[in-house]
Every structure is written in C-alpha cells, then in structure tokens.
Scaffold this motif. Structure first.
Motif, PDB file in Angstrom:
ATOM      1  N   SER A 285      -8.457 110.130  -4.983  1.00  0.00           N
ATOM      2  CA  SER A 285      -9.644 110.530  -5.733  1.00  0.00           C
ATOM      3  C   SER A 285     -10.144 111.887  -5.280  1.00  0.00           C
ATOM      4  O   SER A 285     -10.819 112.583  -6.014  1.00  0.00           O
ATOM      5  CB  SER A 285     -10.763 109.498  -5.559  1.00  0.00           C
ATOM      6  N   ALA A 286      -9.848 112.275  -4.046  1.00  0.00           N
ATOM      7  CA  ALA A 286     -10.197 113.601  -3.531  1.00  0.00           C
ATOM      8  C   ALA A 286      -9.008 114.087  -2.712  1.00  0.00           C
ATOM      9  O   ALA A 286      -8.269 113.276  -2.152  1.00  0.00           O
ATOM     10  CB  ALA A 286     -11.455 113.522  -2.670  1.00  0.00           C
ATOM     11  N   PRO A 287      -8.785 115.375  -2.623  1.00  0.00           N
ATOM     12  CA  PRO A 287      -7.627 115.865  -1.867  1.00  0.00           C
ATOM     13  C   PRO A 287      -7.727 115.474  -0.407  1.00  0.00           C
ATOM     14  O   PRO A 287      -8.767 115.651   0.229  1.00  0.00           O
ATOM     15  CB  PRO A 287      -7.719 117.386  -2.047  1.00  0.00           C
ATOM     16  N   VAL A 288      -6.662 114.889   0.135  1.00  0.00           N
ATOM     17  CA  VAL A 288      -6.660 114.434   1.522  1.00  0.00           C
ATOM     18  C   VAL A 288      -5.871 115.435   2.358  1.00  0.00           C
ATOM     19  O   VAL A 288      -4.681 115.654   2.127  1.00  0.00           O
ATOM     20  CB  VAL A 288      -6.060 113.027   1.653  1.00  0.00           C
ATOM     21  N   SER A 289      -6.550 116.029   3.336  1.00  0.00           N
ATOM     22  CA  SER A 289      -5.900 117.020   4.192  1.00  0.00           C
ATOM     23  C   SER A 289      -5.165 116.334   5.321  1.00  0.00           C
ATOM     24  O   SER A 289      -5.444 115.175   5.677  1.00  0.00           O
ATOM     25  CB  SER A 289      -6.958 117.976   4.771  1.00  0.00           C
ATOM     26  N   ALA A 290      -4.242 117.057   5.902  1.00  0.00           N
ATOM     27  CA  ALA A 290      -3.555 116.553   7.082  1.00  0.00           C
ATOM     28  C   ALA A 290      -4.507 116.605   8.274  1.00  0.00           C
ATOM     29  O   ALA A 290      -5.500 117.329   8.258  1.00  0.00           O
ATOM     30  CB  ALA A 290      -2.320 117.412   7.351  1.00  0.00           C
ATOM     31  N   GLY A 291      -4.218 115.855   9.298  1.00  0.00           N
ATOM     32  CA  GLY A 291      -5.064 115.844  10.474  1.00  0.00           C
ATOM     33  C   GLY A 291      -6.093 114.719  10.409  1.00  0.00           C
ATOM     34  O   GLY A 291      -6.044 113.821   9.566  1.00  0.00           O
ATOM     35  N   ALA A 292      -7.061 114.787  11.338  1.00  0.00           N
ATOM     36  CA  ALA A 292      -8.044 113.697  11.442  1.00  0.00           C
ATOM     37  C   ALA A 292      -9.093 113.749  10.343  1.00  0.00           C
ATOM     38  O   ALA A 292      -9.656 112.723   9.953  1.00  0.00           O
ATOM     39  CB  ALA A 292      -8.727 113.746  12.807  1.00  0.00           C
ATOM     40  N   TRP A 293      -9.380 114.958   9.793  1.00  0.00           N
ATOM     41  CA  TRP A 293     -10.488 115.120   8.846  1.00  0.00           C
ATOM     42  C   TRP A 293      -9.992 115.580   7.481  1.00  0.00           C
ATOM     43  O   TRP A 293      -8.940 116.207   7.363  1.00  0.00           O
ATOM     44  CB  TRP A 293     -11.488 116.160   9.356  1.00  0.00           C
ATOM     45  N   THR A 294     -10.775 115.263   6.454  1.00  0.00           N
ATOM     46  CA  THR A 294     -10.523 115.748   5.104  1.00  0.00           C
ATOM     47  C   THR A 294     -11.854 116.007   4.408  1.00  0.00           C
ATOM     48  O   THR A 294     -12.886 115.436   4.798  1.00  0.00           O
ATOM     49  CB  THR A 294      -9.694 114.749   4.283  1.00  0.00           C
ATOM     50  N   ALA A 295     -11.838 116.883   3.391  1.00  0.00           N
ATOM     51  CA  ALA A 295     -13.074 117.166   2.646  1.00  0.00           C
ATOM     52  C   ALA A 295     -13.516 115.906   1.896  1.00  0.00           C
ATOM     53  O   ALA A 295     -12.684 115.199   1.317  1.00  0.00           O
ATOM     54  CB  ALA A 295     -12.852 118.316   1.675  1.00  0.00           C
ATOM     55  N   PRO A 296     -14.827 115.608   1.874  1.00  0.00           N
ATOM     56  CA  PRO A 296     -15.297 114.376   1.239  1.00  0.00           C
ATOM     57  C   PRO A 296     -15.342 114.430  -0.286  1.00  0.00           C
ATOM     58  O   PRO A 296     -15.459 113.390  -0.937  1.00  0.00           O
ATOM     59  CB  PRO A 296     -16.704 114.201   1.809  1.00  0.00           C
ATOM     60  N   ALA A 297     -15.282 115.634  -0.887  1.00  0.00           N
ATOM     61  CA  ALA A 297     -15.360 115.722  -2.350  1.00  0.00           C
ATOM     62  C   ALA A 297     -14.876 117.077  -2.822  1.00  0.00           C
ATOM     63  O   ALA A 297     -14.882 118.064  -2.089  1.00  0.00           O
ATOM     64  CB  ALA A 297     -16.797 115.494  -2.820  1.00  0.00           C
ATOM     65  N   ARG A 298     -14.423 117.117  -4.117  1.00  0.00           N
ATOM     66  CA  ARG A 298     -14.113 118.391  -4.758  1.00  0.00           C
ATOM     67  C   ARG A 298     -15.418 119.023  -5.235  1.00  0.00           C
ATOM     68  O   ARG A 298     -16.361 118.332  -5.559  1.00  0.00           O
ATOM     69  CB  ARG A 298     -13.208 118.173  -5.967  1.00  0.00           C
ATOM     70  N   GLY A 299     -15.472 120.349  -5.312  1.00  0.00           N
ATOM     71  CA  GLY A 299     -16.647 121.014  -5.855  1.00  0.00           C
ATOM     72  C   GLY A 299     -16.927 122.331  -5.164  1.00  0.00           C
ATOM     73  O   GLY A 299     -16.200 122.751  -4.242  1.00  0.00           O
ATOM     74  N   ALA A 300     -18.010 122.948  -5.604  1.00  0.00           N
ATOM     75  CA  ALA A 300     -18.405 124.239  -5.036  1.00  0.00           C
ATOM     76  C   ALA A 300     -19.422 124.030  -3.923  1.00  0.00           C
ATOM     77  O   ALA A 300     -20.317 123.179  -4.032  1.00  0.00           O
ATOM     78  CB  ALA A 300     -18.999 125.131  -6.134  1.00  0.00           C
ATOM     79  N   ILE A 301     -19.290 124.810  -2.861  1.00  0.00           N
ATOM     80  CA  ILE A 301     -20.266 124.754  -1.771  1.00  0.00           C
ATOM     81  C   ILE A 301     -21.506 125.520  -2.235  1.00  0.00           C
ATOM     82  O   ILE A 301     -21.444 126.743  -2.444  1.00  0.00           O
ATOM     83  CB  ILE A 301     -19.706 125.379  -0.479  1.00  0.00           C
ATOM     84  N   THR A 302     -22.614 124.820  -2.390  1.00  0.00           N
ATOM     85  CA  THR A 302     -23.856 125.469  -2.850  1.00  0.00           C
ATOM     86  C   THR A 302     -24.796 125.812  -1.700  1.00  0.00           C
ATOM     87  O   THR A 302     -25.576 126.759  -1.805  1.00  0.00           O
ATOM     88  CB  THR A 302     -24.592 124.550  -3.840  1.00  0.00           C
ATOM     89  N   THR A 303     -24.732 125.040  -0.610  1.00  0.00           N
ATOM     90  CA  THR A 303     -25.572 125.335   0.562  1.00  0.00           C
ATOM     91  C   THR A 303     -24.792 124.997   1.819  1.00  0.00           C
ATOM     92  O   THR A 303     -24.268 123.878   1.952  1.00  0.00           O
ATOM     93  CB  THR A 303     -26.875 124.522   0.553  1.00  0.00           C
ATOM     94  N   ASN A 304     -24.724 125.948   2.736  1.00  0.00           N
ATOM     95  CA  ASN A 304     -24.017 125.719   3.998  1.00  0.00           C
ATOM     96  C   ASN A 304     -24.968 125.197   5.069  1.00  0.00           C
ATOM     97  O   ASN A 304     -26.191 125.153   4.890  1.00  0.00           O
ATOM     98  CB  ASN A 304     -23.362 127.027   4.469  1.00  0.00           C
ATOM     99  N   PHE A 305     -24.390 124.831   6.196  1.00  0.00           N
ATOM    100  CA  PHE A 305     -25.151 124.394   7.363  1.00  0.00           C
ATOM    101  C   PHE A 305     -25.877 125.613   7.943  1.00  0.00           C
ATOM    102  O   PHE A 305     -25.281 126.676   8.118  1.00  0.00           O
ATOM    103  CB  PHE A 305     -24.191 123.799   8.393  1.00  0.00           C
ATOM    104  N   GLY A 306     -27.194 125.468   8.229  1.00  0.00           N
ATOM    105  CA  GLY A 306     -27.944 126.562   8.849  1.00  0.00           C
ATOM    106  C   GLY A 306     -29.217 126.882   8.090  1.00  0.00           C
ATOM    107  O   GLY A 306     -29.665 126.114   7.244  1.00  0.00           O
ATOM    108  N   TRP A 307     -29.792 128.053   8.393  1.00  0.00           N
ATOM    109  CA  TRP A 307     -31.064 128.443   7.782  1.00  0.00           C
ATOM    110  C   TRP A 307     -30.852 128.849   6.327  1.00  0.00           C
ATOM    111  O   TRP A 307     -29.889 129.540   5.994  1.00  0.00           O
ATOM    112  CB  TRP A 307     -31.685 129.613   8.538  1.00  0.00           C
ATOM    113  N   ASP A 308     -31.798 128.406   5.467  1.00  0.00           N
ATOM    114  CA  ASP A 308     -31.813 128.840   4.077  1.00  0.00           C
ATOM    115  C   ASP A 308     -33.243 128.737   3.557  1.00  0.00           C
ATOM    116  O   ASP A 308     -34.172 128.438   4.313  1.00  0.00           O
ATOM    117  CB  ASP A 308     -30.841 128.018   3.219  1.00  0.00           C
TER     118      ASP A 308
END
Length: 425
Positions: A285-308
């Motif tokens: 249902s969502a692209p699964v990356s190799a390794g321990a972690w994968t992105a939780p959903a497809r889509g555009a990043i609208t807000t990153n971690f940090g000040w906004d």
C-alpha cells in the motif's frame, strides 16, 4: 492495554469532573466570603448610624430635659403671673365697683369742682390724672401679661411637642436599625455556616481528587509496564528476526556454494543446464524501503520537523507532515507493537507503535487519520497498513502528521527526533 487505557480515561474524566466541582466550590466560597465582607461593611455602616442615632437621641433627651426644666420654671412664672393677674383683676373689679357706685366719671367732676382754691384744684386734677393713668396702666399690663402668658405657653408647648416628635422618630429609627443589624448578623451567621459547609465539601472533593490521582498514577504505572512489555516483545521479535535472517543467509550461502560446485561439475562434463525462477509480489500500500525503516505514506512533505509559522504565530513542529489527495494508505514505519489506537481531540484518529531497532527503543505516532485498522497490543510489520490519511482532530486539510521518538512518547515531546534522521522520504 485497552482496558487499562479505558480505566485511565474514566479516572481522568472523573478527576476532571471532580476538579471542576472543586473550582466551583472554591468560587462559591469566594462569593460567600465576598458577601460576608459586604455584610460586615453594611453592619459597620448600620452600627455607625446607630451610634449617631443614639447620640442624637441623647441630645434630644437632654433638650427635652432642659425644655421640661424650662417649662417647670415657666410654670412657676406662670403661677406668679396668674397671681398678679388675679390681683389686678380684683383691683380692677374694685375700681369698677367704686366707679359704678359713685356714678362713674361724674365723681371726678365733683372732686374737681369741690376745690377750695386754684391750688387745690390743680392738686385735684393731678390726682385724678394719676388715678386714671394708674387704671389704664393696670389694664395695659393686664392685657400684656395675658398675651405673654398665652404666647409663652404656646411656644413652650410647641417646642416640647417638636422635641418629643423628634425623639420618637429617632427611637423608631433606632429600632429599625437594630432590626436591620439583627437581620444582617443572622445572614452573616448563615453565610459562615454555608462557608463552613462548602469548605467541608471542597475538602471531600479534594480527597476524592487525590484518590483519583493515585489511581491515575497507578494505572499509568500499569500502562507503562504494559508498554515496556510490548517494547520487550518488539526487542525479542527483532532478535528472532535477526536470527532467522542469519539462518536464511547461511542457507543461501550453502545453496550458492552447492550451485557453484554443481556448475563446475557440469562444465567439466560438457553439459549445461539452466534454471529460471519467477517470483511475484503484491504491491504494498506504500513503498517499502530496505533496512529497518520505511516511509509511512506517499505524498508531499508540507511541514518538516522544527520551527515554522502556524496561523501567523511561530511554533516548533515536532513531526513531519505528509499530504496527498484521495484514499491514501498509512503504513507502519518499522516492525513493532501497537501500544495505543484511539481518538484524540488534538491528534484525531491516532496510532502509537513501539519498535526495537538494534536494541534501541523507538515510538512512532500517526495522527489525523480518517480511520485506524489496528488495535492496541497488535503486532505489525514494516509496511503493514494501519489506516488511512485523514483530517481529524486539530487539523487543516488531509495529511499525516508523523512523529518519531527515541524511547517512549512524551507529552512534552522532549525526546522527539527528526524522522529524516532514519527515514528517506
């Protein structure tokens, strides 16, 4: 875990309700104290008026006593005046009788004509004038004294009546003020009793709130223990996964060695063989990356971690926002166990998952989903679908708010980390 969370939510709700009642009782106590102060002020004002009234009553009483003494003195003067008037009346009566018996003014003529000489005549005229003047003076004094007597009596009686009326009014005012003061004192006593009752009720509620806090802490401890258990399961699962991966790698290596040896044998015999393998996989249902972690959903990043900036105000954003249209699946970012799946007024439909990655505990949060497909305590693999992207809770448009914590989730977000450190979006 679900039962513990439900119990905790029930206890928290009950505690919030009890704390609301405590605040209500505190407000009522403050209102009662305010009323008491107001009544104390009113009682003090009434007491001042009473004191002033009593002073005025004392002054009026003194004036009445002075007027009464004046009246008593006036009565003595009146009695003396009455005697004078009576004496004058007798004198005038006597004169009137004498005049009547001797023919009135004709007697004065006889007196004058009976003069033996001119000198005697002058003496007789003087005597007659003196008598007539004396009679007139007596009558004038009589009239004046009678008028004065009537005037003094009227004045003093009016003064006394006015004083008595003023005193009566003051006595009535004093009685009314005493009545008001008694009522205020009774109301003050009732408010004191009400305040004492409210304090007891507030103390009972505070005791209940304290007991609920203890229950809340106890349940929190049990929840943390359950979360720790799930985290340990995730750790054991990771160990087992690594063991299985190592075993499979060893098998693949052995198979590779055997294939190499067989190929060498076939080459020496001039024979050849080929093998083909076809594998098929269902697209996730969502692209699964190799390794321990994968992105939780497809889509555009609208807000990153940090000040906004949100709604014109600067704030710190503790996650990464991914936005997309349509029905967008949400996947688990790593292997783990669901420690909480519920609805929050801020996060909306939200899922919390605990992970063990190389012996380190992590927690991921998936917020604002339209719906959740997993339940508390459920084991999930990396890439498993756990829900759909949505716009629930405190949200402005469909998106996934994804948070990553090194350790357990905390309301202060003190251990939140930038998901980009581990996940390639």
């Amino acid at each position: 875990m679900e039962d513990l969370k439900k119990q905790q939510d029930d206890v928290s709700s009950k505690k919030e309700e009890v704390n609301g009642k405590i605040n209500e009782k505190k407000s009522q106590i403050d209102q009662t104290i305010s009323k008491q102060k107001d009544i104390e002020s009113q009682i003090a004002e009434i007491s001042t008026k009473l004191k002033d009234t009593e002073t005025k009553i004392a002054e009026k009483t003194k004036e009445i006593d002075e007027t009464t003494a004046k009246i008593n003195k006036l009565k003595a003067d009146i009695e003396e005046l009455k005697k004078k008037i009576e004496e004058r009346n007798e004198l005038l009566k006597e004169r009137a009788r004498a005049i009547q018996e001797k023919g009135g003014s004709a007697n004065y003529l006889d007196v004058l004509l009976g003069a033996e000489s001119f000198g005697d005549f002058i003496n007789r005229v003087t005597a007659v004038n003196t008598i007539v003047s004396a009679d007139k003076k007596i009558m004038d004094e009589q009239k004046r004294d009678q008028d004065e007597l009537e005037k003094k009596q009227a004045e003093v009686e009016k003064e006394l009546a006015d004083l008595e009326s003023s005193k009566a009014n003051l006595e009535s005012l004093k009685q009314d003020l005493n009545s008001q003061k008694a009522k205020k004192a009774e109301l003050f006593k009732q408010l004191e009793a009400q305040q004492a009752s409210l304090k007891v009720e507030k103390a009972d509620l505070e005791q209940e709130s304290s007991e609920l806090s203890n229950m809340e802490h106890q349940l929190e401890g049990e929840i943390q223990a359950e979360q720790a258990r799930l985290a340990e399961l995730a750790r054991q699962r990771e160990i087992e996964r690594k063991r299985q991966a190592e075993a499979e790698a060893a098998k693949r290596a052995a198979a590779q060695r055997a294939a190499t040896q067989k190929q060498a044998t076939s080459s020496s015999s001039g024979g050849s063989s080929s093998a083909t393998a076809a594998t098929t996989a269902t697209a996730p249902s969502a692209p699964v990356s190799a390794g321990a972690w994968t992105a939780p959903a497809r889509g555009a990043i609208t807000t990153n971690f940090g000040w906004d900036v949100l709604n014109g105000e600067r704030r710190f954003h503790y996650g990464t926002d991914i936005a997309a249209r349509g029905s967008v699946p949400i996947s688990a970012a790593a292997d783990g166990y669901v420690i909480k799946s519920h609805y929050s007024s801020s996060y909306g439909n939200v899922v919390y998952i605990t992970h063990s990655i190389n012996g380190q505990m992590f927690t991921t949060v998936y917020a604002h989903m339209s719906s959740s497909l997993v339940s508390t305590g459920q084991a999930v693999n990396k890439g498993d679908q756990i829900g759909y992207m949505g716009n629930t809770g405190f949200s402005f448009g469909q998106h996934l708010h994804f948070e990553l914590y090194r350790g357990s989730w905390s309301a202060s977000h003190s251990n939140a980390v930038n998901p980009r450190q581990y996940i390639n979006f």
